[in-house]
Design a protein around this motif. Structure first.
Motif, PDB file in Angstrom:
ATOM      1  N   ALA A   1       0.750  -1.206  -0.030  1.00 19.40           N
ATOM      2  CA  ALA A   1       0.065  -0.014  -0.074  1.00 19.40           C
ATOM      3  C   ALA A   1       0.857   1.381  -0.150  1.00 19.40           C
ATOM      4  CB  ALA A   1      -1.156   0.052   1.114  1.00 19.40           C
ATOM      5  N   HIS A   2       0.252   2.357  -0.474  1.00 18.63           N
ATOM      6  CA  HIS A   2       0.786   3.558  -0.342  1.00 18.63           C
ATOM      7  C   HIS A   2       0.013   4.656   0.116  1.00 18.63           C
ATOM      8  CE1 HIS A   2       3.770   2.215  -3.335  1.00 18.63           C
ATOM      9  NE2 HIS A   2       2.758   1.699  -3.948  1.00 18.63           N
ATOM     10  N   VAL A   3       0.637   5.558   1.175  1.00 20.17           N
ATOM     11  CA  VAL A   3      -0.272   6.709   2.063  1.00 20.17           C
ATOM     12  C   VAL A   3      -0.545   7.925   1.342  1.00 20.17           C
ATOM     13  CG1 VAL A   3      -0.153   7.851   4.065  1.00 20.17           C
ATOM     14  CG2 VAL A   3       0.922   5.850   4.016  1.00 20.17           C
ATOM     15  N   ALA A   4      -1.971   8.017   1.078  1.00 20.13           N
ATOM     16  CA  ALA A   4      -2.249   9.301   0.339  1.00 20.13           C
ATOM     17  C   ALA A   4      -2.284  10.345   1.235  1.00 20.13           C
ATOM     18  CB  ALA A   4      -3.538   9.022  -0.314  1.00 20.13           C
ATOM     19  N   ALA A   5      -2.836  10.011   2.532  1.00 16.30           N
ATOM     20  CA  ALA A   5      -3.026  11.053   3.555  1.00 16.30           C
ATOM     21  C   ALA A   5      -3.214  10.370   5.150  1.00 16.30           C
ATOM     22  CB  ALA A   5      -4.411  11.899   3.401  1.00 16.30           C
ATOM     23  N   PRO A   6      -2.836  10.894   6.091  1.00 16.31           N
ATOM     24  CA  PRO A   6      -2.440  12.445   6.125  1.00 16.31           C
ATOM     25  C   PRO A   6      -0.971  12.616   5.863  1.00 16.31           C
ATOM     26  CG  PRO A   6      -2.718  11.528   8.376  1.00 16.31           C
ATOM     27  CD  PRO A   6      -3.071  10.460   7.542  1.00 16.31           C
ATOM     28  N   CYS A   7      -0.447  11.610   5.799  1.00 12.49           N
ATOM     29  CA  CYS A   7       1.214  11.434   5.739  1.00 12.49           C
ATOM     30  C   CYS A   7       1.663  11.912   4.399  1.00 12.49           C
ATOM     31  CB  CYS A   7       1.882  10.376   6.191  1.00 12.49           C
ATOM     32  SG  CYS A   7       0.772   9.111   7.588  1.00 12.49           S
ATOM     33  N   PRO A   8       2.764  12.538   4.513  1.00 18.32           N
ATOM     34  CA  PRO A   8       3.388  13.135   3.142  1.00 18.32           C
ATOM     35  C   PRO A   8       4.467  12.029   2.653  1.00 18.32           C
ATOM     36  CG  PRO A   8       4.329  14.366   4.812  1.00 18.32           C
ATOM     37  CD  PRO A   8       3.326  13.597   5.361  1.00 18.32           C
ATOM     38  N   HIS A   9       4.263  10.751   3.232  1.00 16.74           N
ATOM     39  CA  HIS A   9       5.641   9.876   2.997  1.00 16.74           C
ATOM     40  C   HIS A   9       4.994   8.258   3.603  1.00 16.74           C
ATOM     41  CE1 HIS A   9       6.065   9.708   7.450  1.00 16.74           C
ATOM     42  NE2 HIS A   9       5.952  10.792   7.322  1.00 16.74           N
TER      43      HIS A   9
ATOM     44  N   VAL B   1      -5.496   6.935   5.046  1.00 22.93           N
ATOM     45  CA  VAL B   1      -5.941   6.718   3.522  1.00 22.93           C
ATOM     46  C   VAL B   1      -4.718   6.060   2.722  1.00 22.93           C
ATOM     47  CG1 VAL B   1      -6.934   7.701   1.531  1.00 22.93           C
ATOM     48  CG2 VAL B   1      -7.286   8.836   3.479  1.00 22.93           C
ATOM     49  N   LEU B   2      -5.015   4.790   2.290  1.00 22.71           N
ATOM     50  CA  LEU B   2      -4.052   4.035   1.578  1.00 22.71           C
ATOM     51  C   LEU B   2      -4.597   3.712   0.209  1.00 22.71           C
ATOM     52  CD1 LEU B   2      -3.348   1.733   4.685  1.00 22.71           C
ATOM     53  CD2 LEU B   2      -1.772   3.155   3.792  1.00 22.71           C
ATOM     54  N   THR B   3      -3.658   3.731  -0.649  1.00 22.97           N
ATOM     55  CA  THR B   3      -3.797   3.617  -2.085  1.00 22.97           C
ATOM     56  C   THR B   3      -3.073   2.379  -2.692  1.00 22.97           C
ATOM     57  OG1 THR B   3      -2.539   5.360  -2.896  1.00 22.97           O
ATOM     58  CG2 THR B   3      -4.679   6.138  -2.254  1.00 22.97           C
ATOM     59  N   ARG B   4      -3.704   2.058  -4.021  1.00 21.08           N
ATOM     60  CA  ARG B   4      -2.822   1.051  -4.589  1.00 21.08           C
ATOM     61  C   ARG B   4      -1.704   1.460  -5.270  1.00 21.08           C
ATOM     62  NH1 ARG B   4      -3.665  -4.437  -3.466  1.00 21.08           N
ATOM     63  NH2 ARG B   4      -5.770  -4.727  -2.657  1.00 21.08           N
ATOM     64  N   ALA B   5      -2.047   2.865  -5.876  1.00 24.49           N
ATOM     65  CA  ALA B   5      -0.992   3.412  -6.735  1.00 24.49           C
ATOM     66  C   ALA B   5      -0.132   4.571  -5.896  1.00 24.49           C
ATOM     67  CB  ALA B   5      -1.440   3.855  -8.007  1.00 24.49           C
ATOM     68  N   PRO B   6       0.822   4.848  -6.270  1.00 23.37           N
ATOM     69  CA  PRO B   6       1.649   6.041  -5.286  1.00 23.37           C
ATOM     70  C   PRO B   6       0.876   7.236  -5.861  1.00 23.37           C
ATOM     71  CG  PRO B   6       3.414   4.586  -6.421  1.00 23.37           C
ATOM     72  CD  PRO B   6       1.934   4.216  -6.884  1.00 23.37           C
ATOM     73  N   VAL B   7       0.739   8.022  -4.820  1.00 19.19           N
ATOM     74  CA  VAL B   7      -0.009   9.580  -5.008  1.00 19.19           C
ATOM     75  C   VAL B   7       1.358  10.475  -5.120  1.00 19.19           C
ATOM     76  CG1 VAL B   7      -1.606  11.338  -3.945  1.00 19.19           C
ATOM     77  CG2 VAL B   7      -1.881   8.687  -3.709  1.00 19.19           C
ATOM     78  N   ASP B   8       1.222  11.129  -6.222  1.00 24.58           N
ATOM     79  CA  ASP B   8       2.308  12.234  -6.446  1.00 24.58           C
ATOM     80  C   ASP B   8       1.976  13.589  -5.479  1.00 24.58           C
ATOM     81  OD1 ASP B   8       3.717  10.728  -8.055  1.00 24.58           O
ATOM     82  OD2 ASP B   8       2.525  11.420  -9.926  1.00 24.58           O
ATOM     83  N   GLY B   9       2.960  14.468  -5.253  1.00 24.89           N
ATOM     84  CA  GLY B   9       2.764  15.681  -4.719  1.00 24.89           C
ATOM     85  C   GLY B   9       2.207  15.567  -3.372  1.00 24.89           C
ATOM     86  N   ARG B  10       2.089  14.740  -2.467  1.00 23.65           N
ATOM     87  CA  ARG B  10       1.528  14.751  -1.087  1.00 23.65           C
ATOM     88  C   ARG B  10       2.094  15.887  -0.393  1.00 23.65           C
ATOM     89  NH1 ARG B  10       3.103   8.575   0.337  1.00 23.65           N
ATOM     90  NH2 ARG B  10       4.813   9.561  -0.611  1.00 23.65           N
ATOM     91  N   PRO B  11       1.077  16.799   0.284  1.00 23.72           N
ATOM     92  CA  PRO B  11       1.298  17.859   0.877  1.00 23.72           C
ATOM     93  C   PRO B  11       1.924  17.691   2.226  1.00 23.72           C
ATOM     94  CG  PRO B  11      -0.949  17.568   1.176  1.00 23.72           C
ATOM     95  CD  PRO B  11      -0.592  16.595   0.138  1.00 23.72           C
ATOM     96  N   PHE B  12       2.832  18.827   2.845  1.00 21.91           N
ATOM     97  CA  PHE B  12       3.123  18.716   4.165  1.00 21.91           C
ATOM     98  C   PHE B  12       1.721  18.840   4.968  1.00 21.91           C
ATOM     99  CE2 PHE B  12       7.352  21.055   3.782  1.00 21.91           C
ATOM    100  CZ  PHE B  12       7.948  20.396   2.717  1.00 21.91           C
ATOM    101  N   ARG B  13       1.734  18.309   6.022  1.00 18.20           N
ATOM    102  CA  ARG B  13       0.724  18.267   7.041  1.00 18.20           C
ATOM    103  C   ARG B  13       0.796  19.086   8.247  1.00 18.20           C
ATOM    104  NH1 ARG B  13      -4.162  17.119   5.136  1.00 18.20           N
ATOM    105  NH2 ARG B  13      -3.195  15.389   3.844  1.00 18.20           N
ATOM    106  N   VAL B  14      -0.253  19.972   8.570  1.00 18.35           N
ATOM    107  CA  VAL B  14      -0.121  20.797   9.848  1.00 18.35           C
ATOM    108  C   VAL B  14      -0.776  19.926  11.084  1.00 18.35           C
ATOM    109  CG1 VAL B  14      -0.879  22.862  10.875  1.00 18.35           C
ATOM    110  CG2 VAL B  14      -0.571  22.801   8.383  1.00 18.35           C
TER     111      VAL B  14
END
Length: 326
Positions: A215-223, A266-279
């Motif tokens: 899995a790939h993290v989409a949110a909230p983590c930027p990594h 939030v976890l996704t099948r494909a990597p998400v580009d440009g994940r934002p920094f999180r406050v």
């Protein structure tokens, strides 16, 4: 926040349906049942305490608004990062009164197929009753059964949600369910838990397990790396929601709003580009600077934006806990 962002407050038709079912019942009895059920959950119990129609309604009136707000906030974060995501099908695992399905229906007009599942029969009955008069959700399918058994029989869905339910399971069962939820996830999985250290720990364990499974993290983590926070700190967010008159009565509250703390991934099948920094907390604003705790691809960062940098300072003053910063 994008134009697509859904409101954290219950849809008017859901609020009206809940309040209509309260008519003729003792508000005091409903409030007492809600308090007892809440106490059971706080003491580590689960939905087994919800045994009657009155229990189900008391639980829904007390908890549905806050659970809905947390799920909507999580879905809004997903929509900001993936504005083109248009799921067609939903699996709501441990659906209870159908809260997450209502939230997903608001966030994604594209959703057509709704499959809900839960072991609690009175919550299932209430959920089906609440959607019976709606056009959007009246064709939901609701399977009665324990989460893993019901999920094993279900078809995969574009979007899978488990909100405020894995905490009712033992650790080994949580791992088995996480693996099965991921197996049934065609595109995206959202897991939401209370914003407590224990809720965060469950999210982090599931996150680690499923990243190892691809899995790939989409949110909230930027990594996709390890969480940079260390105890006693923990990652959680807050969503303010309005309280209706019935909500206040059932909770014995006078304040017209509530702040729900939650943790999510939030976890996704494909990597998400440009994940934002999180406050990660509400920024501190004073006359000299704005100080904000941010999660970045390189780990935790304390950002200080001085007032002399007028443009950046003006932007930073508008940052809010939970925001994604590009």
């Amino acid at each position: 926040m994008t134009a697509r962002a859904a409101s954290p407050d219950l849809p008017a038709e859901l609020r009206a349906a809940l309040e209509a079912r309260l008519q003729g019942l003792s508000r005091g009895e409903v409030a007492a049942r809600a308090a007892l059920i809440s106490r059971t959950y706080r003491d580590g119990g689960g939905s087994g305490a919800i045994k009657s129609t009155t229990d189900a309604l008391a639980y829904a009136l007390a908890r549905m608004p806050a659970t809905y707000a947390a799920v909507v906030a999580s879905l809004n974060a997903l929509c900001e990062i993936r504005p083109d995501f248009s799921p067609n099908s939903l699996l709501d695992v441990g659906a209870g009164p159908g809260t997450a399905a209502w939230a997903a229906a608001q966030a994604f007009p594209s959703l057509q197929g709704f499959m809900l599942m839960d072991a609690n029969d009175v919550l299932r009955t209430l959920a089906l009753d609440l959607v019976s008069d709606t056009v959007r959700l009246r064709d939901v399918k609701y399977e009665r059964g324990e989460a893993r058994a019901a999920l094993a029989k279900a078809e995969a869905a574009d979007l899978v949600i488990a909100s405020y339910m894995i905490g009712e399971l033992g650790e080994s069962e949580q791992k088995a369910l996480a693996a099965l939820m991921w197996e049934k996830t065609g595109d995206t999985l959202l897991v939401v838990e209370p914003g407590t250290p224990a809720g965060y720990a469950r999210i982090i364990a599931l996150r680690k397990q499923l990243i190892a499974a691809g899995a790939h993290v989409a949110a909230p983590c930027p990594h996709d790396g390890a969480c940079p926070l260390t105890a006693p700190d923990w990652c959680h967010f807050t969503q303010r929601l309005a309280r209706s008159r019935a909500h206040k009565q059932v909770k014995g509250a006078e304040v017209p709003f509530e702040d729900e703390k939650f943790s999510y991934v939030v976890l996704t099948r494909a990597p998400v580009d440009g994940r934002p920094f999180r406050v990660l907390a509400q920024p501190a604003v004073d006359k000299a600077e704005v100080t904000a705790k941010l999660c970045t691809p390189d780990g935790l960062m304390i950002s200080r934006i001085p007032r002399r940098d007028r443009e950046s300072y003006a932007i930073a003053r508008r940052w809010r806990w939970g925001d994604g910063l590009n």
